[in-house]
Every structure is written in C-alpha cells, then in structure tokens.
Design a protein around this motif. Structure first.
Motif, PDB file in Angstrom:
ATOM      1  N   LYS B  45       0.824  -1.212   0.000  1.00 22.40           N
ATOM      2  CA  LYS B  45       0.000   0.000   0.000  1.00 22.40           C
ATOM      3  C   LYS B  45       0.859   1.264   0.000  1.00 22.40           C
ATOM      4  CE  LYS B  45      -3.755  -0.274   2.734  1.00 22.40           C
ATOM      5  NZ  LYS B  45      -4.608  -0.762   3.869  1.00 22.40           N
ATOM      6  N   GLU B 108      -7.198  -1.652  -2.296  1.00 19.78           N
ATOM      7  CA  GLU B 108      -7.390  -0.873  -1.065  1.00 19.78           C
ATOM      8  C   GLU B 108      -6.673   0.470  -1.153  1.00 19.78           C
ATOM      9  OE1 GLU B 108      -6.992  -2.448   2.924  1.00 19.78           O
ATOM     10  OE2 GLU B 108      -7.156  -4.472   2.143  1.00 19.78           O
ATOM     11  N   ALA B 112      -8.633   4.206  -1.279  1.00 18.32           N
ATOM     12  CA  ALA B 112      -8.437   5.268  -0.286  1.00 18.32           C
ATOM     13  C   ALA B 112      -8.176   6.610  -0.963  1.00 18.32           C
ATOM     14  CB  ALA B 112      -7.280   4.892   0.634  1.00 18.32           C
ATOM     15  N   ASN B 317     -11.297   0.574   5.774  1.00 16.52           N
ATOM     16  CA  ASN B 317     -10.410   1.738   5.658  1.00 16.52           C
ATOM     17  C   ASN B 317     -11.183   3.038   5.833  1.00 16.52           C
ATOM     18  OD1 ASN B 317      -8.115   0.167   5.146  1.00 16.52           O
ATOM     19  ND2 ASN B 317      -8.591   0.038   2.976  1.00 16.52           N
ATOM     20  N   SER B 320     -11.693   3.532   9.354  1.00 17.42           N
ATOM     21  CA  SER B 320     -10.448   4.019   9.959  1.00 17.42           C
ATOM     22  C   SER B 320     -10.266   5.514   9.714  1.00 17.42           C
ATOM     23  CB  SER B 320      -9.241   3.295   9.360  1.00 17.42           C
ATOM     24  OG  SER B 320      -9.296   1.928   9.662  1.00 17.42           O
ATOM     25  N   HIS B 321     -10.477   5.943   8.493  1.00 14.27           N
ATOM     26  CA  HIS B 321     -10.267   7.356   8.183  1.00 14.27           C
ATOM     27  C   HIS B 321     -11.180   8.243   9.038  1.00 14.27           C
ATOM     28  CE1 HIS B 321      -8.365   6.522   3.962  1.00 14.27           C
ATOM     29  NE2 HIS B 321      -7.941   5.694   4.881  1.00 14.27           N
ATOM     30  N   LYS B 368     -10.782  -4.341  10.889  1.00 14.51           N
ATOM     31  CA  LYS B 368      -9.683  -4.487   9.935  1.00 14.51           C
ATOM     32  C   LYS B 368      -9.087  -5.896  10.068  1.00 14.51           C
ATOM     33  CE  LYS B 368      -7.191  -0.920   8.598  1.00 14.51           C
ATOM     34  NZ  LYS B 368      -7.256  -1.027   7.126  1.00 14.51           N
TER      35      LYS B 368
END
Lengths: 694, 694
Positions: B45, B108, B112, B317, B320-321, B368
C-alpha cells in the motif's frame, strides 16, 4: 367553515398507481393534514409555493451547480424575495405573535425549496434584527430599518476559529479610545478570526459582531455586541483594516457564503456599541443599565430560541420529506413475493420495511405538531414579555422552562430528521442514491442542523441541567407544566410495569406511554443526581461530575424529556374538538408507533431500573409496535400525501404524487444533459493498449 | 526481521501538537499497525501511495469538479493505472491466494485515494474477469485477456430498472435463432432496461449481461450470462440496436459512469453465451453440462463473495479514516474547562466525547483484523477448490459457511463505517462540515456500500437463514467453526449472567464477551425458530413467516453473529506469538471497548431473555465500557496514527499528522480559489432597494 371549503386550501393529488393504497385509507388525507398544521399556515405556504413556482430563479436545477454559481443563485434569490414582498404589508400592524408566525411560515416554505436561501434570509434579516432589537437601542434604529427593508446585507459574527460552543472565550477585542470616541476592533491572531459567519463570505456589508469590551483602563467588561461595517454596500469592497474572505466549499448549503474576518486595529464609532444593558460614556466609563427586566428577558429568550425553533420547523419538514419519499417508493416498488413465480409484492408489505420507515412517518406527524405547540408557547411568552404588567418571577420561570424545552427538542428533531433521511436513502436502494431522488441534497443540507445553533450534545445538557435543578428544588418551577410530573416522583418511582397493568391501564393507550415516560425520567433524574452527589463526596469538581454523568444518564434524560413533550403535545392536539372521529384511529396509531418506538430505545433503562423483568414488557412494547406498523400500512400513503409539499418542492423523481415511478425515472435518465451523447473526452480514454494496437 | 527494520515499512509522523498525546502511549504505534495489517500488505500500500503521490492526475482536488469532469478524470485514471502497471508481472506466476491478496491490497490503496476509480477497475476488470472465469469457457478466453490487459472497458449488467435484489425476476431476454445461430437480446420495456451498470454510461464497449435464455421452442432456461458488445471500442459509439446512456448525477461516486441500456432485437453470436454450466447447440437445443463441481463451487463463491469482501476491505479503511479524523481533531480542539477562567481542555478529555468516538476507533481495529481473517479463509477455500482432490461435501459446507459469514459481515462493516463517518462529522462540529475535512466526501462515496452487492437488510438474511438451518440440523455443519457453539446450545442457554460470574469468568475478559455472545445467538436462534414454527402451525406460509421473524430476531442474530466472528478473529490475532507484550494491554482495551459497546446494543435481548435481571449486568457492561474509554484516552492518538494513511490520502485539513489544526485551516481558507476576491456577480446582488437609492 364547511369541511369541503377547508380542504380546498390544499391542492388535490393526481390519480395514478399510488391510488391503490390511497383508496385503502379510512380517512381524508386533507383533514389529516389540517390536524398537523394550522389551516391559515398551510394556506400561506401554498401561496408562497404557487408564487415561487412561476419564478425561473426558483426552478429546481437538474445537476449540481458549481459552488460559485450556487452562491450567486442564492444571493440573487435573496434580492428577488425582497422584491416579491411575500409578506403582505398589513401583517406588520398585527400583534407580535401573528406577525412572527406568518413570517415563520414563509420561512418554512422557502426552506423547503432552497435551504441556503432560507438560512441566508434567516441570518441576515431575522436573527440580525432580532439581536439588534434585543441588544440595541434607538440609536441603532437606522441600521435596523435598513436590514429589515433589505437595503443592506448583514451577518452575525460570534463563532471564532478556535471557539464555537464556548463563545464566552471569544478573543476578538473592542478597546475604547476616549481620544477619538471610537472602539478599536482587533483580532489578535487567526484563531480569533470570526468564521463560519453566514453571508460574510461575499456579500455582507454590516456585521453584528461579538467582542470583548475593554475600557482604556484595561478593564474587561465581557462579551458585547457591536455594529461593524465590513464592506462598502455600494461596491462590496471591504474597508481598510478588514481582511474578509469566504471559507470555501462545504458539505452542503453552498449557496450560503460563509466567511471569515480579521480586524487590524479597525475603528468604529462609540455609538456602534449595542447598549441596551450597558454603555460606555464618551469619556470611557462603562455603565450598566438595568431597565425593563421583563422585556430584556423576552429579548434574551428570542435571541436564544428563535433560531432553534426555526431549525426545528425546517427539520420537521425535512423529516416529512424523507418519510414521504420512503413511503411512496415503498408502495410502488415491488420485489419478491410469497410465490416464487407469482406476482411480486410492494416492499411496503414487508414487516421489516414497515418497521424501518413507519416510525419516521409517525415521527414526522408527531414532531410537526409538537414543534408547532412549542412555537405557540414561545411566541405567547415573548408577546407577554412585551407588556409591562407581568410578574417578573413567573416570566423568568417560563423562560427557563422554554429554554429547557427548546434545548432538548432541537437535538431530538434534528437527529430524527438525520436518521430518517439515511433510512429513507437505504430503503430506496440504488434509486435512492440518484441525485434526482433528492435524499443526498436533503442529507447534505440538513447535516449542519445537528451542530449549529448549539451542538446537539452540548445543547441537550441545558435541558437536563434544568430538570435536575427542578428535581433538587423544594418547589418544582414548571409553569408550562412539562416538569410537573416531578411533584409526583415518589408515586411514580414506586410503580413498575406490573403495577401499571394492575391499575387497569391498557398497553395500547396514551396513559401507558405517558406513565412509562414519567417513570423513565424520574429514574434517570434520581440516578443522575445520586451519581453526581457521590462524585461530589469523592471530591470530584462539579464540572467533571456533571460531564461524567452524561452518558446513559443526563443525555438520555434530555432526549426522553423532549420525546415526552412531543407525545403529550400530539395527544392534546388529537383530543381537540375539531378532529373528526374518522381520524382518531389513525392518529392514535401514529401516536403509538412513535411512542413505542421511542420507548423501545430506552428499554435497557426500564430493565436496569427494575421497572420491568423478564420478557413481558419488551414483548408487549415491540409486539404492539410491529402490529401497529402492520395496521398503519393501508394508511401510510395517505399520511404521506398529508405531509408532502407539491411535487416540484419535494423534487424527488422516485416519489412524485402521480406514482409513475418508472416513467419518471425514464424521463430523468433520458433528459439528463448529454445522457445519450458520447463524452467530449472520449478519445482520451481509449485504453492505451488498444490505441497501441490501432 | 529485527523490529526496527520492520518499522521502516511505515513512514514516521511529523512532530507537532499531537505529540502531547502521542507521548502518553505505552507502545509503539508502528508495532500496533503491524498487528492490524500484514507487513507485506502494508508495504504494498505504501509503495502504491508513493507512486501515486507523484502523479498529477491523482492529486486531491480542492473543490468539487463537475460531474462530467469527475467522469473524465476517473476514466483517465483508469488508463493511467493500466500504464503504471502497479502489480509486478511476477505475481501472476504466484499461487492464487498470494496473487489475489496482492491485487486486493492495490485496490485498497487505490480506493483510499479515489473511490470511483477503484470501483471502476473492480467492476471492469476484477468482477468482469472473475465472472467470466466462473461462467465462461475457453471460447471466451480472448475477451478475458482483453479485459484483463485493459484493452477494452467492460461492465457487468445484472440490475434492471425494476429489479434489484430479486435478480431472478429480470426480464431482459436472449432468444436463440437457429437460422443464424445467434441470440436475439431484447428489452421488453423501460422497466427491464439494465441500469446502474458501472462503466456503461460513457465508456464500456463490452457487457457481461444477464438475460433469460429462451430456445426457439419458447422454453425458458433461466437467467444466463452473455457477452454483449455495446460500443465500438475504437470510437465508443454504440452499435445499432443498442440504446445506451448515462443515468446522471448521483449522491457520490460521480467518477463512475453508471449507465442504462436497452436492446432492440439485438443479435449476438451463439458463442457469446457463457456456457460453463449449460450450452445451446447450433441447432438450438439447451444442454446442461455438469463437470468439475468443486471448481464450479469455488467459482460461485468467488462471484458472490469477491465483491463483498472488496467492499469490506474498503469500508474498514473508510471507517479508519473517519475515526482518525475524529480522534486527531478531538485531541487538538479545546473547549471549556474545569475552571471557568482557567485553561480549556481538549474535547478528547470529556467522557461523552470518548464514548462517542472511541468505539469507532476500536471498531476500526477489530474489523480491519477480522476482514483480513475472513479474506484469508475465502482465498484458501477458492484455492483449494481449484485443486481436484477435495471432498465435495466438505467444500460445499465451507462455501455455505463463508457465504453466511460474508453476508452478515458486509452489513456490519458498511453500517459501522456509515455511523462512524456521521458521528465523526458531528464530533468535529462546524469544521467537520468543511469539504476540506473530507467527511462529506467519505459519506457520499461510502453510502452505496450499504445497498449494493446485496442490500444490507436483505443480505443479512442469508446468514440468519444459514444459522437457523444449522440450529435445526441434526448435525451442525460448520467446518470453519463459526457456528460450532450451536453444539453446546443446551449448556449455553441454561446459563445466565450470575451463573457466568459464579464460574469465575471475569467481566474484563474475552471469555466474558464471548460467552455473552454465544448465549445471545442461541437465544435469538431459539426464539426465531419457535416463532416461525408457531406461524407455520397457524397456517402462515414460509416466506411470510420468515419475513415476520426479522425484526428483533433474525436481523439481530445476523448482526450478533458478525460481531462475534469479528471479536473472535481479533482475539486470536492478538494471541499470536508475534504480538509484543507491551501491546497486549491496549489491544485488550480495544477488544473490550468494541465488545462491550456491541453487547450494550443487544442489552434488551439479554434482559428479555432473562440472562440478566436488575441493574447489575447493564451497570457492569456500561461502567466497564466507560472506564475502558477513559483508559484508552492516552493511547487513542497513537492508535489513530497506526490506522492513518499518509496525509495526502486522508486528505483532511482538520486531521493532518502534524497536528497544526488552525494553521492548516488558515492555509485552506486563504488559498481557496477566489477566497478573498469580490464575486464576479457582485453588481447583480446589490439589494434592489439600495440600488434604487443610489
């Protein structure tokens, strides 16, 4: 007035596929609407909508404009609204309550069409003039008139970059200079820049600004209001010493030019201080003035509550729109069926779907009525405060109670609308994700209501604090009656579900819901107070003790109180003599669905507080809720009709009143700009690996 | 590898105001991250992000582009990604699991940065080729290669205007004509138009289309897949007989050209039928082919689950953000304080605020890990299915179990992300409403995840149905072990909270949470089955009985099952030998916060089912949750660092890793295009009443 004539205030809906369900309703939907909304106010709204429908500047746009275009459009709309003179001149000679109610209805109608526009007017005309009235004196009359007559564009500058909820800690200063008899407005650094100020970004020429007043001797006289010229109204260029700009794109409401401003030792005349409660003499001495305490109290109430009531009125409409979209779509959309190869059934037939959307339909009805009722009390109180003869003490009590009511209800109404939009978006599946379904716009424009005019989580604490004070007081001060249940606290807390049933109260009754709520609030109050006292004994300071009592306690209390009030208002409205007998059953179902649905969310508290044991209570509440949803199914489309504005205002391709779901979608698909055309950039996106082969 | 070397995979964060809280953490945040994500995948990533950061086409835009510009940008990005060849060629010779995991990580990373882009590639390359592999045969290899090599743009056309979830009722037909050996594709009316098809609006030249196959004798052979040319790939002009267009603006993801298409007796060659499981002979006879059942099963699993797993990876994700933004802002934003005139405190210090945002921070960590674990099982199963030697029966069971797991987890993950974004938006107050905060974009782009690839409410029923089958089966078929608790049902149901405590299980333990969940699921299963049996006895058909058992029963069951799996996955991950001892306490708090927070939502069931009585259980769960939140406070910023992507990917002005909140906001305010300029339309918005005076 004969019933038929009353009904003509509301236009008919066209015939079409929705009539299958419409015909199942056992009541007239127009009569239903006139229970939710006062006929005169309905008339005002439809008149406004009819006038706006003819205006090209108000026609819905089919794809999102650029941010700059949105600002331009909203600014032009503000002017056009001023020119249209929507409010008839005679209302200005009417009593306060009548006049403000009229203007509030105009605002509701505008908000449903263009939320940015309504906020711009509310801030720049309503809130500005209200605040000026509350805080200013005769010497500010000229500016008041200019703002009221829409000759200048104004704004209200309170929030700073690093201070929102805690306005008392604002750091912009206004220092008096006796030499020139001026105030020097100064922004110490960017964190103290005023920001998020609506109308300030591009258009306002005058700000009502809050700053810390310092006299020349260096003494701090707290936050005061000042009239501060920002731009030359004729050129819209900022004055020297003022750095003003637009804060840029937001999630929604991009028609509003939210701005920021910094002042560099910027001078304004002494007279620009809003001197209702205190003034600085030409020589520079600060003097408090106490006069007409009742009027000041009324003005304070206005400046705190007017905006929040406006938000609630608007949000209850937003909630209605979301519910209408979900219900109409659910009636029209068919998917699956009992027989794998037989006909499919409307998704409104599924219990899970009913449970997802009907509580919001019910909430829309209940909250519309309760917001109206709250507004009535508010307007009457302000009106009374303007007369001389009132007992000051009673007025103080009423003002505190209304403040508690508004502070708990604004979170309830805005959060319910927020959740309704989201549930509706998902309940309408993919088609709900089309911009043309309008749920995205509703969501993005509604969103800030949950945090502005008092962040919901912080604002709600005003109500719980007030309730806790009443709980601790020797005498409960609740002239409006919203907290009079506290006087019966011992009896209430000694009861439980079984005892309630033994008294003969039926589960399907307003008494049942009401008594459950009273127990709930008393229990939460008792626990909150006990927990805070315990913390206090352990040496925890009051601030921290109160903060640590929010989750599961004061926060739930504030919400329960707002729900209780909403349900009680709805109940009283339905009990009035003008409500036709054939409306009673459906109104009762609406009451129960909203009431039981809300109670269900407090279920843990009922169990933890031993009001209930085992499954009986939960089964009763939930079982009845599901059964009521099933019973509401045949009325839901008619209720949606009663809540819906005209199609062009609802502006949702999946929920037009003609029910021609797929024909309407087809029309949108086919007429989107460039829908069937090859993209202008087609050559640039031919895959490079294919291009290499050509 | 030595610890220090492992850590170099992840770039450092800059020093700044966030370091006050960072320094309070008792662990290294990079180590924490490597528990959540495999080091190799983290490396992939970051490599992708480093490469994209240099590409102008991937730089964040500062204000929303027009819908057409967004489409153009995304289409150009698709080509650029193909040219960049992000995946090294050697991975294609690696085993299936390694290869797909690699590609998933690239996805992924792309998602993002640009969600529209990732969806376009996922649909046009991943899903298209997967489906082709599952349904096609050698004769479709050419098209497969073209799609895989990005020489053609493709799409998957299933959904029709009036059929989404119920795909079996699609009405597009493919009628075989033996005379020309062609299929005639036809759309009977607009309701049967394929719609919402990603890539179809402007760019796709080839569709994998689902239609009802009819042979010339009029026999219906069910829904089958066909390769249908839509546009000339060299000119992007549609072929005659094809009416194709773009459905227009959506709430988000406007980079995707979602389209609709109608066919007017449009002919395609016989060979374009995807004939893996059945074929039509040149003469027009339909013949089923059964071969390699294991492979087919694996392919079915892929075609159902690949997309859903991708959505979960992306959504975890997104979650998470949202959590990172809320936590960083809460650490930096100060408001109010113990002493009215003393220093203000960070809002992260308030219990209510912790309770609002920390559960989402914990959820981001737990989900996750569990999505990763689920993906592992999935990939291993597909890999196994490709070998010949497997027992078909066992494979069938595994596939069913994974399907249940995925069907319950996709709703859980997407809904949790949805709620996290909203709570974060509100928890960041006004500044959270800035477009530059990025929460609006996150919300609008994430939104469809809750309804596509299976509407969450409908999809979740697949899991509850599977669980109910296991409950009723004589033998529980749960090779993955997610439902093996059912074998212990009698012991589980005979227990309650008091009994649990008596066995010596501590409240603050994974055993406690796990055993509560097992009781919860058993009770919900028992109730669901009993309720359905009762309905069945009363003569209610199975379809209706099942539907009426969703609310409070099967729906809760499906969610509880997904939560239980998530928590168990996280627990096993944390128990592995590579987890440093200094990480254990914080990982345990994360587990407990998420676990207790989820249990709290099921509290009514615990009481209604008499697992708990009185306030002890609720007080224990809630009290511990609040205490754990308090204890997590000093770790929260470090956990956010562990979850955060690079600043330019997170793209939020209020949550940069340098912690310079107000400086970053100032920079955005000052550099917005035209921020300080007078509007070009200023003359048009001078109030008419002022203009009249001039």
């Amino acid at each position: 007035m004969p019933v038929d004539e009353e009904r003509t205030v509301i236009p008919d809906v066209p015939r079409g596929p929705l009539c299958d369900y419409r015909s199942k309703a056992q009541f007239n939907w127009k009569d239903f609407r006139l229970v939710l909304e006062d006929k005169e106010l309905v008339k005002i709204k439809y008149d406004i909508w009819r006038r706006l429908e003819r205006e090209p500047l108000f026609a819905p746009v089919t794809s999102t404009l650029s941010v700059d275009q949105q600002k331009e459009r909203a600014a032009r709309q503000v002017n056009r609204i001023a020119d249209l003179e929507l409010a008839p001149p005679e209302i200005y000679s009417k009593p306060y309550k009548y006049r403000v109610r009229y203007l509030m209805s105009i605002n509701e109608a505008l908000h449903a069409v263009c939320p940015s526009l309504s906020v711009k007017i509310a801030l720049g005309v309503g809130l500005f003039t209200n605040s000026l009235l509350a805080m200013g004196t005769d010497r500010h009359q000229e500016i008041y008139n200019q703002a009221w007559n829409r000759e200048i564009i104004t704004c209200l500058a309170i929030t700073e970059v690093s201070h929102g909820s805690n306005t008392k800690r604002c750091r912009t200063t206004a220092t008096y200079d006796p030499a020139t008899q001026e105030f020097i407005i100064h922004t110490p650094d960017f964190e103290a820049a005023k920001c998020w100020v609506g109308n300030l970004g591009k258009t306002a020429s005058m700000a009502l600004l809050f700053a810390i007043l310092y006299t020349a001797d260096g003494e701090n006289h707290g936050l005061q209001g000042f009239l501060v010229p920002i731009r030359d109204p004729k050129t819209l260029l900022p004055y020297p010493g003022v750095t003003v700009g637009d804060i840029g794109e937001k999630i929604g409401l991009n028609g509003i030019d939210n701005g920021f401003v910094m002042f560099n030792h910027y001078r304004i005349p002494r007279e620009n201080l809003l001197n209702r409660t205190g003034d600085v003499t030409p020589e520079g001495v600060y003097e408090s003035t106490f006069s007409e305490p009742g009027k000041i109290l009324g003005a304070v109430l206005e400046s705190f509550s007017a905006g929040r009531l406006g938000i609630m009125q608007e949000s209850s409409n937003t909630l209605s729109h979301a519910a209408v979209i979900a219900v109409r779509y659910a009636a029209l959309r068919k998917q699956f069926g009992t027989d794998r190869n037989g006909p499919e059934q409307s998704i409104i037939e599924y219990q899970l779907h009913q449970w997802r959307i009907f509580p919001y339909l019910a909430a829309a009805c209940v909250l519309k009525v309760s917001v109206f009722a709250m507004t009535e009390i508010y307007l009457e109180t302000v009106q009374k405060s303007q007369a001389e003869s009132n007992g000051f003490e009673l007025l103080t009590q009423i003002v505190s109670e209304i403040h508690a009511l508004v502070s708990s209800s604004k979170p309830l109404v805005t959060w319910t609308a927020r959740d309704a939009i989201q549930e509706s978006r998902e309940a309408c599946g993919g088609h709900g994700y089309l911009r043309a379904a309008n749920l995205g716009e509703l969501r993005n424009n509604h969103d800030p209501s949950c945090t502005y005019e008092g962040d919901n989580n912080v604002l709600g604490q005003q109500a719980s604090n007030w309730l806790i004070r009443q709980w601790k007081n020797a005498k409960v001060e609740s002239p409006v009656g919203t907290a009079s249940f506290i006087t019966r606290r011992d009896a209430i807390l000694s009861g439980d579900y079984d005892a309630l049933l033994r008294t003969g109260v039926r589960l399907e009754s307003t008494e049942f819901v009401s008594q459950c709520y009273e127990w709930l609030m008393c229990w939460l109050l008792k626990q909150s107070v006990a927990q805070m006292e315990e913390a206090s004994k352990a040496g925890v300071d009051t601030f921290t003790a109160r903060n640590n009592c929010q989750v599961y306690r004061a926060r739930d209390l504030s919400r329960a109180y707002a729900e209780y009030y909403a349900l009680e208002s709805f109940r009283s409205r339905c009990a009035r003599a003008d409500v036709n007998a054939d409306l009673k059953p459906v109104l009762f179902r609406v009451y129960l669905i909203y009431g039981l649905w809300c109670l269900d969310r407090h279920m843990t508290t009922f169990y933890a507080g031993s009001f209930a044991k085992g499954s009986a209570f939960a089964d009763a509440v939930r079982g009845t809720l599901l059964r009521m949803c099933g019973e509401l199914k045949d009325s839901a489309v008619a209720i949606a009709d009663a809540l819906a504005p005209p199609d062009w205002v609802l502006n949702s391709v999946i929920a037009k009143s003609d029910g021609r779901l797929y024909e309407n979608i087809q029309s949108v698909f086919m007429t989107n700009p460039g829908a069937l055309e090859r993209a202008s950039w087609w050559k640039d996106v031919i895959p490079s690996k294919l291009r290499a082969k050509l």
